[in-house]
Design a protein around this motif. Structure first.
Motif, short mmCIF file in Angstrom:
data_model
loop_
_atom_site.label_atom_id
_atom_site.label_comp_id
_atom_site.label_asym_id
_atom_site.label_seq_id
_atom_site.Cartn_x
_atom_site.Cartn_y
_atom_site.Cartn_z
N THR A 1 -4.82 8.33 1.02
CA THR A 1 -5.23 6.99 0.60
C THR A 1 -4.60 5.90 1.44
O THR A 1 -5.20 4.84 1.63
CB THR A 1 -4.86 6.75 -0.88
N ILE B 1 -8.42 -2.26 -2.99
CA ILE B 1 -9.14 -0.99 -2.82
C ILE B 1 -8.18 0.18 -2.92
O ILE B 1 -8.47 1.22 -3.53
CB ILE B 1 -9.90 -0.98 -1.48
N HIS B 2 -6.98 0.01 -2.35
CA HIS B 2 -6.01 1.11 -2.34
C HIS B 2 -5.55 1.47 -3.75
O HIS B 2 -5.40 2.66 -4.07
CB HIS B 2 -4.80 0.72 -1.50
N ALA C 1 -7.87 -4.93 1.02
CA ALA C 1 -7.43 -3.57 1.31
C ALA C 1 -6.47 -3.06 0.24
O ALA C 1 -6.54 -1.90 -0.19
CB ALA C 1 -6.78 -3.50 2.69
N SER D 1 -8.64 -2.31 6.42
CA SER D 1 -8.13 -3.58 6.94
C SER D 1 -8.45 -3.75 8.42
O SER D 1 -8.87 -4.83 8.87
CB SER D 1 -6.61 -3.65 6.72
N ILE E 1 0.84 -1.20 0.00
CA ILE E 1 0.00 0.00 0.00
C ILE E 1 0.88 1.24 0.00
O ILE E 1 0.65 2.20 -0.75
CB ILE E 1 -0.96 -0.02 1.22
N SER F 1 -6.92 3.04 3.39
CA SER F 1 -6.81 1.61 3.10
C SER F 1 -6.44 0.80 4.33
O SER F 1 -6.93 -0.32 4.52
CB SER F 1 -5.77 1.39 1.98
#
Length: 501
Positions: free
Chosen positions: A238, A216-217, A213, A246, A74, A242
């Motif tokens: 962001t 989505i990120h 997660a 989680s 991420i 994210s």
């Protein structure tokens, strides 16, 4: 005469009948009635034991590797998006993530490893209800600690200027740091929930939530950066968004039926023994924070070099790749800690020792594979993060040092995992201070001054500190009295159970 003779034969025959009637029948003979033919179950060979232990370790480590890689990715995805905005944006978010966040990340992650010790031993001993109490206790201690660390983000710009970073980079990194506070505040819950579930071998759910997660990120980052064009502030936001996705996923699983044996609701017992938990967590936090921040010091040193932005960008790429790969040894740190704690809690000293040996061998093999990958693909490493030819060239020059750093840092996390499983985090913290900051840093400064390339000299000296640390940890681990560790674990579990009653 004949009558007397036949009578004697009859007596002898009667005695033989009596004798044989008292002997055990072959049809009814069993192992407990005749010790001479008692059969013992075949003992597993060394190969079979190694395979069995490897499966147990990988059952914990494999989902944990995916989880750590997904959560770390991420940050990597965010840096990749920022790198295509400009060199200054990449330098700013790299400084914020690899220096500022690494301090709080390492400290909070280390504090969470105290939960690994307590939950692992309690689970091995069959005291499952105590895991939920430990989890709530960890939330209180870690969240308060994370609040106390907020000034690092609020005053990031002046702190970075104080250590010599260029004004433009420090100001931009200070802006990013403020918007990273939600990301920082997710750590106490993310790390503790992961360890709570990991100690119960519920690693699959952690991996699934982390994968969702990450997906989505990527989507949110693309929308914020390329569609909405929010810029560097959007990329920072962001990450926190994210990570909290989680946290909510893991929390929902824990609270709503995923852990019926270990979660029985909120309890006032969480407020009992907070000071003892804090002392163990503090030692754990120092242990990992000192280690996690060690190589990040290179980024601070790069602020004193010529072509500062290029140097920061190149080093941030190297440190990010190093951090990315270190998720695998760190996963085995967690797996080793769980296995050692489980075996000590169950009273199996030999099992704890064998788990240590197998985990060391596996991580060394993994490190060697990554060593080969970096040496063979050194010219393509920086393309993931930037299109700047000067940054790519500098990363290529530093790739050999990066490869050997990764190889050296594969053994140490497992040895630290043994300390986590047995509750000896304080010893590792002292070893880290001595090895890194009394050997590695002074030697790095000396070599940085003597060698033509300051950054190569500094990095080489810091690698020497890692070698020194690994040797000391290996000696300490080999001298473990495993039976004594079993007794300590059992005493701790009994004391906790009695205090809560």
């Amino acid at each position: 005469m004949m009558k007397i003779y036949f009578k004697k034969i009859e007596v002898i025959k009667q005695r033989f009948v009596e004798l044989f009637s008292n002997m055990p029948n072959n049809n009814t003979l069993n192992e407990t009635e005749h010790p001479l033919i008692r059969s013992t179950p075949p003992q597993p060979s060394l190969f079979q034991r190694t395979c069995s232990e490897s499966k147990k370790l990988c059952h914990i480590a494999a989902p944990s590797i995916f989880t750590r890689l997904a959560m770390f990715s991420i940050t990597v995805v965010t840096q990749s998006f920022a790198g295509h905005l400009g060199d200054l944006d990449l330098a700013a978010i790299s400084i914020a993530c690899t220096v500022l966040i690494s301090i709080t990340f390492g400290f909070t992650l280390g504090m969470a490893s105290a939960l690994e010790t307590l939950c692992g031993q309690a689970y091995g001993a069959g005291h499952h209800r105590m895991l939920g109490v430990y989890l709530q206790r960890s939330w209180l201690v870690l969240f308060l600690s994370s609040i106390l660390m907020l000034p690092i983000f609020v005053f990031a710009a002046p702190l970075l200027k104080l250590v010599g970073q260029p004004v433009a980079v420090a100001e931009q990194a200070g802006l990013v740091a403020v918007w990273l506070i939600p990301f920082h505040l997710s750590f106490p819950f993310q790390f503790t929930l992961q360890r709570f579930l990991q100690c119960q071998l519920k690693t699959a759910i952690v991996a699934w939530v982390s994968g969702v997660a990450l997906a989505i990120h990527v989507l949110v980052s693309w929308v914020f950066v390329y569609r909405m064009r929010i810029g560097i502030v959007g990329t920072a936001l962001t990450i926190g968004f994210s990570w909290w996705i989680s946290v909510l996923g893991l929390l929902g699983y824990t609270l709503f039926g995923g852990c019926p044996d270990s979660w029985s609701g909120f309890s006032s017992e969480a407020f009992v023994g907070l000071w003892d938990f804090f002392k163990l967590a503090l030692a754990s936090g120092l242990m990992l924070a000192l280690e996690n921040f060690y190589y990040r010091l290179l980024l601070i040193v790069s602020g004193y070099m010529r072509n500062t932005e290029i140097a920061i960008d190149a080093l941030s790429v190297c440190v990010t790749i190093y951090g990315w790969e270190s998720m695998i040894p760190l996963a085995f740190l967690g797996a080793t800690g769980v296995r050692v704690a489980n075996e000590l809690g169950a009273g199996n000293a030999e099992g704890a020792k064998f788990a240590t040996v197998v985990s060391v061998v596996i991580t060394v093999l993994v490190g060697f594979v990554f060593w080969l990958i970096i040496l063979f693909f050194n010219k393509n490493l920086a393309l993931i993060f930037t299109s700047s030819s000067s940054v790519i060239q500098m990363v290529n020059e530093l790739s050999v040092l990066l490869a050997f750093t990764i190889l050296l840092n594969c053994i140490q996390p497992v040895l630290s995992g043994v300390a986590v499983g047995s509750g000896r985090q304080a010893i590792v913290a002292y070893i880290n201070i001595g090895s890194y900051y009394m050997v590695g840093i002074p030697l790095g400064v000396l070599l940085g001054w003597l060698l033509p390339s300051a950054i190569v000299g500094m990095w080489t000296g810091m690698m020497s500190g890692t070698v020194f640390q690994t040797l000391i940890l290996a000696i300490v681990t080999m001298r473990y009295d495993w039976q004594k560790e079993v007794r300590k674990a059992q005493i701790l579990i009994k004391e906790e159970a009695s205090s809560n009653q």
